[in-house]
Design an enzyme around this catalytic site. Structure first.
Site, PDB file in Angstrom:
ATOM      1  N   ASN A  11       7.509   1.142  -0.664  1.00  0.00           N
ATOM      2  CA  ASN A  11       7.280   0.758  -2.061  1.00  0.00           C
ATOM      3  C   ASN A  11       8.152   1.639  -2.957  1.00  0.00           C
ATOM      4  O   ASN A  11       7.841   2.801  -3.169  1.00  0.00           O
ATOM      5  CB  ASN A  11       5.784   0.955  -2.374  1.00  0.00           C
ATOM      6  CG  ASN A  11       5.453   0.754  -3.831  1.00  0.00           C
ATOM      7  OD1 ASN A  11       6.270   0.244  -4.610  1.00  0.00           O
ATOM      8  ND2 ASN A  11       4.248   1.159  -4.220  1.00  0.00           N
ATOM      9  N   TRP A  12       9.226   1.073  -3.458  1.00  0.00           N
ATOM     10  CA  TRP A  12      10.164   1.865  -4.263  1.00  0.00           C
ATOM     11  C   TRP A  12       9.623   2.151  -5.663  1.00  0.00           C
ATOM     12  O   TRP A  12      10.197   2.946  -6.392  1.00  0.00           O
ATOM     13  CB  TRP A  12      11.505   1.130  -4.394  1.00  0.00           C
ATOM     14  CG  TRP A  12      12.251   0.958  -3.119  1.00  0.00           C
ATOM     15  CD1 TRP A  12      11.882   1.398  -1.876  1.00  0.00           C
ATOM     16  CD2 TRP A  12      13.518   0.299  -2.949  1.00  0.00           C
ATOM     17  NE1 TRP A  12      12.834   1.062  -0.950  1.00  0.00           N
ATOM     18  CE2 TRP A  12      13.849   0.385  -1.583  1.00  0.00           C
ATOM     19  CE3 TRP A  12      14.390  -0.359  -3.807  1.00  0.00           C
ATOM     20  CZ2 TRP A  12      15.028  -0.166  -1.065  1.00  0.00           C
ATOM     21  CZ3 TRP A  12      15.559  -0.899  -3.291  1.00  0.00           C
ATOM     22  CH2 TRP A  12      15.872  -0.799  -1.941  1.00  0.00           C
ATOM     23  N   LYS A  13       8.587   1.465  -6.068  1.00  0.00           N
ATOM     24  CA  LYS A  13       8.040   1.595  -7.428  1.00  0.00           C
ATOM     25  C   LYS A  13       9.168   1.371  -8.447  1.00  0.00           C
ATOM     26  O   LYS A  13      10.092   0.613  -8.171  1.00  0.00           O
ATOM     27  CB  LYS A  13       7.346   2.950  -7.599  1.00  0.00           C
ATOM     28  CG  LYS A  13       6.348   3.218  -6.459  1.00  0.00           C
ATOM     29  CD  LYS A  13       5.424   4.355  -6.712  1.00  0.00           C
ATOM     30  CE  LYS A  13       4.464   4.488  -5.539  1.00  0.00           C
ATOM     31  NZ  LYS A  13       3.461   5.504  -5.744  1.00  0.00           N
ATOM     32  N   HIS A 103      -2.058  -2.597  -6.402  1.00  0.00           N
ATOM     33  CA  HIS A 103      -1.709  -1.193  -6.185  1.00  0.00           C
ATOM     34  C   HIS A 103      -2.494  -0.346  -7.201  1.00  0.00           C
ATOM     35  O   HIS A 103      -2.725  -0.787  -8.329  1.00  0.00           O
ATOM     36  CB  HIS A 103      -0.203  -0.994  -6.352  1.00  0.00           C
ATOM     37  CG  HIS A 103       0.226   0.383  -5.962  1.00  0.00           C
ATOM     38  ND1 HIS A 103       0.055   1.457  -6.790  1.00  0.00           N
ATOM     39  CD2 HIS A 103       0.769   0.866  -4.814  1.00  0.00           C
ATOM     40  CE1 HIS A 103       0.491   2.555  -6.162  1.00  0.00           C
ATOM     41  NE2 HIS A 103       0.935   2.221  -4.965  1.00  0.00           N
ATOM     42  N   GLU A 105      -1.717   1.954  -9.065  1.00  0.00           N
ATOM     43  CA  GLU A 105      -1.037   2.148 -10.361  1.00  0.00           C
ATOM     44  C   GLU A 105      -1.217   0.920 -11.244  1.00  0.00           C
ATOM     45  O   GLU A 105      -1.326   1.023 -12.466  1.00  0.00           O
ATOM     46  CB  GLU A 105       0.444   2.483 -10.122  1.00  0.00           C
ATOM     47  CG  GLU A 105       0.586   3.905  -9.582  1.00  0.00           C
ATOM     48  CD  GLU A 105       1.769   4.129  -8.664  1.00  0.00           C
ATOM     49  OE1 GLU A 105       2.703   3.306  -8.650  1.00  0.00           O
ATOM     50  OE2 GLU A 105       1.754   5.139  -7.932  1.00  0.00           O
ATOM     51  N   GLU A 173      -5.189   3.010   0.499  1.00  0.00           N
ATOM     52  CA  GLU A 173      -4.505   4.138  -0.123  1.00  0.00           C
ATOM     53  C   GLU A 173      -5.495   4.907  -0.993  1.00  0.00           C
ATOM     54  O   GLU A 173      -5.789   4.480  -2.124  1.00  0.00           O
ATOM     55  CB  GLU A 173      -3.366   3.644  -1.017  1.00  0.00           C
ATOM     56  CG  GLU A 173      -2.310   2.871  -0.283  1.00  0.00           C
ATOM     57  CD  GLU A 173      -1.010   2.854  -1.068  1.00  0.00           C
ATOM     58  OE1 GLU A 173      -0.028   3.387  -0.565  1.00  0.00           O
ATOM     59  OE2 GLU A 173      -0.995   2.330  -2.193  1.00  0.00           O
ATOM     60  N   GLY A 179       1.177  10.137  -4.108  1.00  0.00           N
ATOM     61  CA  GLY A 179       2.155  10.933  -4.843  1.00  0.00           C
ATOM     62  C   GLY A 179       1.697  12.349  -5.144  1.00  0.00           C
ATOM     63  O   GLY A 179       2.270  13.031  -5.980  1.00  0.00           O
ATOM     64  N   SER A 219       1.198   9.719   0.389  1.00  0.00           N
ATOM     65  CA  SER A 219       1.931  10.913   0.846  1.00  0.00           C
ATOM     66  C   SER A 219       2.303  10.871   2.327  1.00  0.00           C
ATOM     67  O   SER A 219       2.252  11.896   3.013  1.00  0.00           O
ATOM     68  CB  SER A 219       1.135  12.177   0.507  1.00  0.00           C
ATOM     69  OG  SER A 219       0.994  12.294  -0.905  1.00  0.00           O
ATOM     70  N   GLY A 240       5.505   5.465  -0.445  1.00  0.00           N
ATOM     71  CA  GLY A 240       6.107   5.481  -1.780  1.00  0.00           C
ATOM     72  C   GLY A 240       7.312   6.397  -1.796  1.00  0.00           C
ATOM     73  O   GLY A 240       8.410   6.042  -1.362  1.00  0.00           O
ATOM     74  N   GLY A 241       7.121   7.625  -2.280  1.00  0.00           N
ATOM     75  CA  GLY A 241       8.208   8.586  -2.466  1.00  0.00           C
ATOM     76  C   GLY A 241       9.166   8.688  -1.284  1.00  0.00           C
ATOM     77  O   GLY A 241      10.389   8.651  -1.468  1.00  0.00           O
TER      78      GLY A 241
HETATM   79  P1  PGA Z   1       3.359   7.986  -1.965  1.00  0.00           P
HETATM   80  O1  PGA Z   1       2.957   6.556  -2.574  1.00  0.00           O
HETATM   81  O2  PGA Z   1       3.837   7.753  -0.552  1.00  0.00           O
HETATM   82  O3  PGA Z   1       4.452   8.490  -2.855  1.00  0.00           O
HETATM   83  O4  PGA Z   1       2.137   8.832  -1.987  1.00  0.00           O
HETATM   84  C1  PGA Z   1       2.290   5.613  -1.791  1.00  0.00           C
HETATM   85  C2  PGA Z   1       2.083   4.347  -2.603  1.00  0.00           C
HETATM   86  O5  PGA Z   1       1.806   4.448  -3.801  1.00  0.00           O
HETATM   87  O6  PGA Z   1       2.173   3.233  -2.080  1.00  0.00           O
END
Ligand code: PGA
Length: 261
Positions: A11-13, A103, A105, A173, A179, A219, A240-241
């Site tokens: 997930n590049w966000k 998600h 967010e 998640e 994050g 993470s 994500g990251g």
């Molecule tokens: P993260 O994000 O790996 O940066 O913790 C995961 C996600 O939001 O899908």
């Protein structure tokens, strides 16, 4: 034994423009090819922002890359006066195979509740796109309701009231792990995944529960992925990251090598 193919989702966000996205996907494909990565060991899917989808679709198609394409959201509506929204039909036209729904967010910053997540899941089914339904508890919910109550409730809400369920993926998640560098333990992730699977089985039958991939996210890195995927309950990861770093992400995709060590 399960024959669920692990899903390694990046997930590049809101990162990378389309040119940076193309460069990343090219490098990712070479790295995986050099390592003789096979899709049966882990299906690798990237989730770029909307403006990069067309470029990356073209690249995947032209070079016949073994990388899947996902979107980060879709509209619950099919067409019409919904300024700024993107329809499932438009995504399908770009060969988008997966779409993230709910998600944390989106739930937090865009106030997406269980009803919206259900409606977006229905839209994904209507357009033949596999929804990756994200569920997870906040730290406060963890403390007051325990580990699996919220993820199970969110899963069942997303799956309720559909005429027919298509293929879907659940991504567990924990919000406190996204994050933040804080990770759930492999045991916690496996326990919640097992509870989600039990709930799907009770509500929608054992066959569907056994066919459904349940991912862990929050993470995830190359150094900790093996712990999660060692459990037969966890069928992949939503990253994500670390998905913005080719070495890290390809290291995650090659998790079997770490498990063998
Ligand atoms: P993260 O994000 O790996 O940066 O913790 C995961 C996600 O939001 O899908």
């Amino acid at each position: 034994m399960t024959n669920r193919v692990p899903l390694i989702a990046g997930n590049w966000k809101m990162n990378l423009d389309h040119q940076q996205g193309i460069a990343l996907v090219q490098k990712l494909a070479w790295t995986l090819k050099d390592a003789n990565h096979e899709t049966k060991d882990g299906e690798v899917v990237v989730f770029p922002g909307f403006t990069s989808l067309r470029s990356i679709q073209t690249l995947i198609d032209a070079d016949k890359l073994e990388i899947g394409l996902g979107a980060q959201d879709l509209s619950q509506h099919d067409a019409g006066a919904f300024t700024g929204e993107i329809s499932g039909a438009a995504l399908k036209k770009l060969d988008v195979q997966y779409v993230l729904i709910g998600h944390s967010e989106r739930r937090t910053y865009h106030h997406e509740d269980d009803a919206i997540v259900q409606a977006k899941t229905a839209a994904a089914f209507r357009h033949g796109i596999v929804p990756v339904i994200c569920v997870g508890e906040t730290l406060e919910e963890l403390e007051t309701q325990g580990q699996s109550a919220v993820p199970v409730r969110q899963t069942l809400a997303a799956l309720a009231d559909h005429e027919k369920l298509g293929e879907f993926v659940i991504a567990y998640e924990p919000v406190w792990a996204i994050g933040t560098g804080k990770v759930a333990t492999a045991e916690e992730a496996a326990q919640v995944a097992a509870k989600i699977r039990e709930a799907i089985a009770a509500e929608h039958g054992e066959d569907l529960a056994q066919a459904t991939r349940i991912l862990y996210g929050g993470s995830v890195k190359a150094a900790n992925v093996a712990g999660f995927l060692r459990s037969p309950e966890v069928d992949g990861v939503l990253v994500g990251g670390a998905s913005l770093d080719v070495e890290e992400f390809s290291g995650i995709a090659r998790f079997k090598k770490h498990i063998a060590l």
